[in-house]
Write a protein that holds these residues in place. Structure first.
Motif, PDB file in Angstrom:
ATOM      1  N   ARG A 149      -2.498  11.347   8.514  1.00  0.00           N
ATOM      2  CA  ARG A 149      -1.403  10.423   8.785  1.00  0.00           C
ATOM      3  C   ARG A 149      -0.123  11.239   8.909  1.00  0.00           C
ATOM      4  O   ARG A 149       0.307  11.900   7.966  1.00  0.00           O
ATOM      5  N   GLY A 201       5.939   1.104   9.438  1.00  0.00           N
ATOM      6  CA  GLY A 201       6.557   0.040   8.641  1.00  0.00           C
ATOM      7  C   GLY A 201       6.014  -1.315   9.028  1.00  0.00           C
ATOM      8  O   GLY A 201       5.138  -1.424   9.876  1.00  0.00           O
ATOM      9  N   GLY A 239       2.279  -3.403  11.821  1.00  0.00           N
ATOM     10  CA  GLY A 239       3.729  -3.540  11.718  1.00  0.00           C
ATOM     11  C   GLY A 239       4.412  -4.557  12.601  1.00  0.00           C
ATOM     12  O   GLY A 239       5.602  -4.813  12.425  1.00  0.00           O
ATOM     13  N   VAL A 240       3.681  -5.146  13.569  1.00  0.00           N
ATOM     14  CA  VAL A 240       4.366  -6.112  14.449  1.00  0.00           C
ATOM     15  C   VAL A 240       4.812  -7.322  13.618  1.00  0.00           C
ATOM     16  O   VAL A 240       4.028  -7.884  12.848  1.00  0.00           O
ATOM     17  N   PRO A 274      -3.214  -4.209  12.520  1.00  0.00           N
ATOM     18  CA  PRO A 274      -2.320  -5.353  12.333  1.00  0.00           C
ATOM     19  C   PRO A 274      -2.705  -6.178  11.115  1.00  0.00           C
ATOM     20  O   PRO A 274      -3.883  -6.334  10.799  1.00  0.00           O
TER      21      PRO A 274
HETATM   22  N1  LLP Z   1      -1.463  -0.154   7.968  1.00  0.00           N
HETATM   23  C1  LLP Z   1      -0.901   0.423   6.898  1.00  0.00           C
HETATM   24  C2  LLP Z   1      -1.209   1.806   6.571  1.00  0.00           C
HETATM   25  C3  LLP Z   1      -0.016  -0.329   6.101  1.00  0.00           C
HETATM   26  O1  LLP Z   1       0.544   0.253   5.042  1.00  0.00           O
HETATM   27  C4  LLP Z   1       0.266  -1.669   6.439  1.00  0.00           C
HETATM   28  C5  LLP Z   1       1.185  -2.469   5.623  1.00  0.00           C
HETATM   29  C6  LLP Z   1      -0.372  -2.230   7.570  1.00  0.00           C
HETATM   30  C7  LLP Z   1      -1.224  -1.427   8.314  1.00  0.00           C
HETATM   31  C8  LLP Z   1      -0.167  -3.646   8.002  1.00  0.00           C
HETATM   32  O2  LLP Z   1       1.139  -3.901   8.357  1.00  0.00           O
HETATM   33  P1  LLP Z   1       1.527  -5.309   9.027  1.00  0.00           P
HETATM   34  O3  LLP Z   1       0.856  -5.375  10.379  1.00  0.00           O
HETATM   35  O4  LLP Z   1       1.040  -6.384   8.136  1.00  0.00           O
HETATM   36  O5  LLP Z   1       2.995  -5.248   9.100  1.00  0.00           O
HETATM   37  N2  LLP Z   1       4.214  -6.916   1.142  1.00  0.00           N
HETATM   38  C9  LLP Z   1       5.121  -6.722   2.248  1.00  0.00           C
HETATM   39  C10 LLP Z   1       4.491  -5.973   3.392  1.00  0.00           C
HETATM   40  C11 LLP Z   1       3.916  -4.638   2.998  1.00  0.00           C
HETATM   41  C12 LLP Z   1       3.282  -3.895   4.126  1.00  0.00           C
HETATM   42  C13 LLP Z   1       2.562  -2.696   3.633  1.00  0.00           C
HETATM   43  N3  LLP Z   1       1.790  -1.998   4.619  1.00  0.00           N
HETATM   44  C14 LLP Z   1       5.673  -8.080   2.691  1.00  0.00           C
HETATM   45  O6  LLP Z   1       5.316  -9.083   2.095  1.00  0.00           O
HETATM   46  O7  LLP Z   1       6.490  -8.140   3.607  1.00  0.00           O
END
Ligand code: LLP
Length: 421
Positions: A149, A201, A239-240, A274
Motif C-alpha cells: 500500500r 480516504g 472512498g467515494v 467501495p
Molecule cells: N479500503 C480501505 C483500506 C479503507 O480503510 C476503507 C475505509 C475503505 C476501503 C472503504 O472506504 P469507503 O468506500 O467506505 O469510503 N467510520 C468512518 C469511515 C471510516 C473509513 C475507514 N476506511 C465514517 O463513519 O465516516
C-alpha cells in the motif's frame, strides 16, 4: 436513489410500511433495503465493465453476513481489515480468491488465517509487516500474495479522521521507500509480489484526488517495470462519498468513467474497495421518541427530542459531528421547530442532531435516521450496557431479521463472575 419513500404519508421500505416492522421487532433497529443494496452494487460495479476489475466490498462499512452474501452472489469480493472480517466474509460464502486484506496492524494469527484461507492479496503497509508475512508464510510452507500500500501524499479533502493518504497519516509506505521494499520482497522465498494499492480516504466528494492518486500509482508502476517488476493488480481503494446533506459527490458512473479512462494502457486488473457508496443510503436507523421536553425559557429556550437510539447505536454524529437527515416515519404536516435530537446516554456528546429544524414530534412517534447503512451498526457498542439493536432486511414485500436484538444475557455472555477474596 433509495427505496425509503412515503406512501400515504407513511415511510415504506420497498413494499413494507416501516411501522409494521417496528410493531414486530421493537425499536431501535437498523433497516436495510435489499433492492437498494443490489442497485448500488450493480451501479458501481457495472461502471467498470469496460476493464478487468474486481469490486471488493469494504466489510467494515456493513458486515452483516446476509448482506455480504448478497454482494458475493453478485460477483463481489471483500476488502477485510481483521481476522474477524475474514471470518465473516468466509461465512458469507465470499470466494477467498476475491478477498484482499488491508490494515496497518495484522497479527501473526491473522496472517495465518488469511494464508490458510487462500486470499487474493495482502496489502502490506510496512517493512516490518513484510518480514512478518515472510516468516509466517515460511512456517506454513506457502507463498503469500502481496501488494504494497503506497501512501501517495494526496489530500482527499475530507474529515481529518477519515483522510488516510497524506504523508502524516499512519497508512501505507511512502513512494520513495516503496521501491526498496519491492526489491526486498522479490528476494523473499515465500512472498509473491503481485500488486500495488492505495486508499486515500473516505467520503470524498470530488474525483480529482482519486485521479491524482492514481497518476502517482501509475507512475510508480512504471518505475517498478523499469526494475523488471511486473504488477498484476492495481488497487485504488474505496472512498467515494454519498449525500448526507448538501454534498454533491460524483455519480459512481462518472467516477468509473474517469478511472477507466485513466487506466487505459495499463495491463493489470483494477481492484476497488467501495464501502459507503454501496451501503450508505441503503440503510436507516428507526427509533421511537421517548420524551420531548423544553429546558430553560426565553432566549435560552432549548427543545429536546429524546429517542431510544443513542451514540452507542450510531456513533457518527458524536464522533465526526456527522450530519444524518432525520425524518418522521409518519408525515404529519405539523409546524417545524428547532430541536436537539438526543439519546438516553449520560453524556452531552450523545446526540443525533443539534439545532435541527424538524416538524414537531410527539412521544411514542417513530423517526428515521437516514443514510445509516455504512458505519452505522458496525461501529455500534454496548456502552451504557445497551444491548445491540436488531438488523432487518426488506426485499420487496418480504421482511427478514438478519440480526436478532441482543438481550441482557448476550451482553454478559463472555464475562466471568469471579469472586476475589
Ligand atoms: N479500503 C480501505 C483500506 C479503507 O480503510 C476503507 C475505509 C475503505 C476501503 C472503504 O472506504 P469507503 O468506500 O467506505 O469510503 N467510520 C468512518 C469511515 C471510516 C473509513 C475507514 N476506511 C465514517 O463513519 O465516516
Amino acid at each position: 436513489m433509495h427505496h425509503f419513500q412515503y406512501k400515504n404519508n407513511i415511510m415504506h421500505c420497498e413494499d413494507i410500511a416501516v411501522p409494521e416492522i417496528a410493531a414486530k421487532t421493537g425499536t431501535p433497529f437498523y433497516l436495510y433495503s435489499a433492492a437498494t443494496l443490489k442497485r448500488h452494487f450493480h451501479a458501481f460495479d457495472s461502471g467498470f465493465k469496460g476493464i478487468n476489475h474486481l469490486t471488493c466490498f469494504a466489510v467494515k462499512a456493513c458486515s452483516n453476513i446476509s448482506i455480504l452474501q448478497q454482494f458475493g452472489r453478485m460477483g463481489g469480493g471483500a476488502d477485510i481489515v481483521s481476522g474477524g472480517e475474514l471470518f465473516r466474509a468466509m461465512k458469507a460464502g465470499i470466494d477467498p480468491g476475491k478477498i484482499i486484506y488491508s490494515g496497518v496492524g495484522k497479527t501473526e494469527a491473522e496472517m495465518r488465517e488469511a494464508l490458510f484461507a487462500g486470499i487474493l492479496l495482502f496489502n502490506v503497509e510496512s517493512p516490518q509487516e513484510l518480514d512478518r508475512l515472510q516468516k509466517v508464510a515460511a512456517e506454513l510452507g506457502v507463498t503469500a500474495p502481496v501488494a504494497f500500500r503506497i501512501n501517495p501524499d494526496v489530500d482527499p479533502k475530507t474529515h481529518a479522521y477519515i483522510s488516510t493518504g497524506l504523508a502524516k497519516n499512519k497508512f501505507g509506505i511512502p513512494v520513495d521507500s516503496a521501491l526498496q521494499e519491492y526489491a526486498r520482497a522479490q528476494q523473499m522465498d515465500n512472498i509473491e509480489v503481485l500488486g500495488v494499492s492505495c486508499h486515500i480516504g473516505s467520503q470524498l466528494t470530488q474525483i480529482d484526488p482519486f485521479i491524482e492518486a492514481l497518476r502517482k500509482v501509475k507512475n510508480f508502476v512504471g518505475r517498478l517495470q523499469g526494475e523488471g517488476i511486473e504488477i498484476k493488480y492495481l488497487d485504488l481503494g474505496g472512498g467515494v462519498g454519498i449525500t448526507y446533506d448538501q454534498e454533491d459527490p460524483p455519480h459512481p458512473h462518472a467516477y468509473a468513467e474517469a478511472i477507466t479512462k485513466e487506466m487505459q494502457g495499463m495491463d493489470c486488473t483494477l481492484i476497488l474497495e467501495p464501502g459507503r457508496v454501496i451501503v450508505g443510503n441503503a440503510g436507516i436507523l428507526v427509533t421511537e421518541v421517548q420524551y420531548t421536553k423544553v429546558n430553560a425559557g426565553g432566549e435560552k429556550e432549548k427543545r429536546f427530542v429524546i429517542i431510544d437510539a443513542a451514540m452507542n447505536d450510531l456513533t457518527r454524529p458524536s464522533l465526526y459531528d456527522a450530519f444524518h437527515e432525520i425524518l418522521p416515519i409518519k408525515e404529519t404536516g405539523r409546524e417545524k421547530q428547532i430541536v436537539d435530537v438526543v439519546g438516553p446516554i449520560c453524556e452531552t456528546g450523545d446526540f443525533m442532531a443539534r439545532d435541527r429544524l424538524l416538524p414537531e414530534v410527539k412521544q411514542g412517534e417513530l423517526l428515521a435516521i437516514m443514510s445509516c447503512g455504512a458505519y452505522g451498526f458496525t461501529m455500534s457498542s454496548n456502552y451504557n450496557s445497551r444491548p445491540r439493536v436488531a438488523e432487518v432486511l426488506v426485499n420487496g414485500d418480504q421482511v427478514h431479521i438478519i440480526r436478532k436484538r441482543e438481550d441482557y444475557d448476550d451482553m454478559i455472555t463472555s464475562e466471568l463472575l469471579v469472586e476475589v477474596p
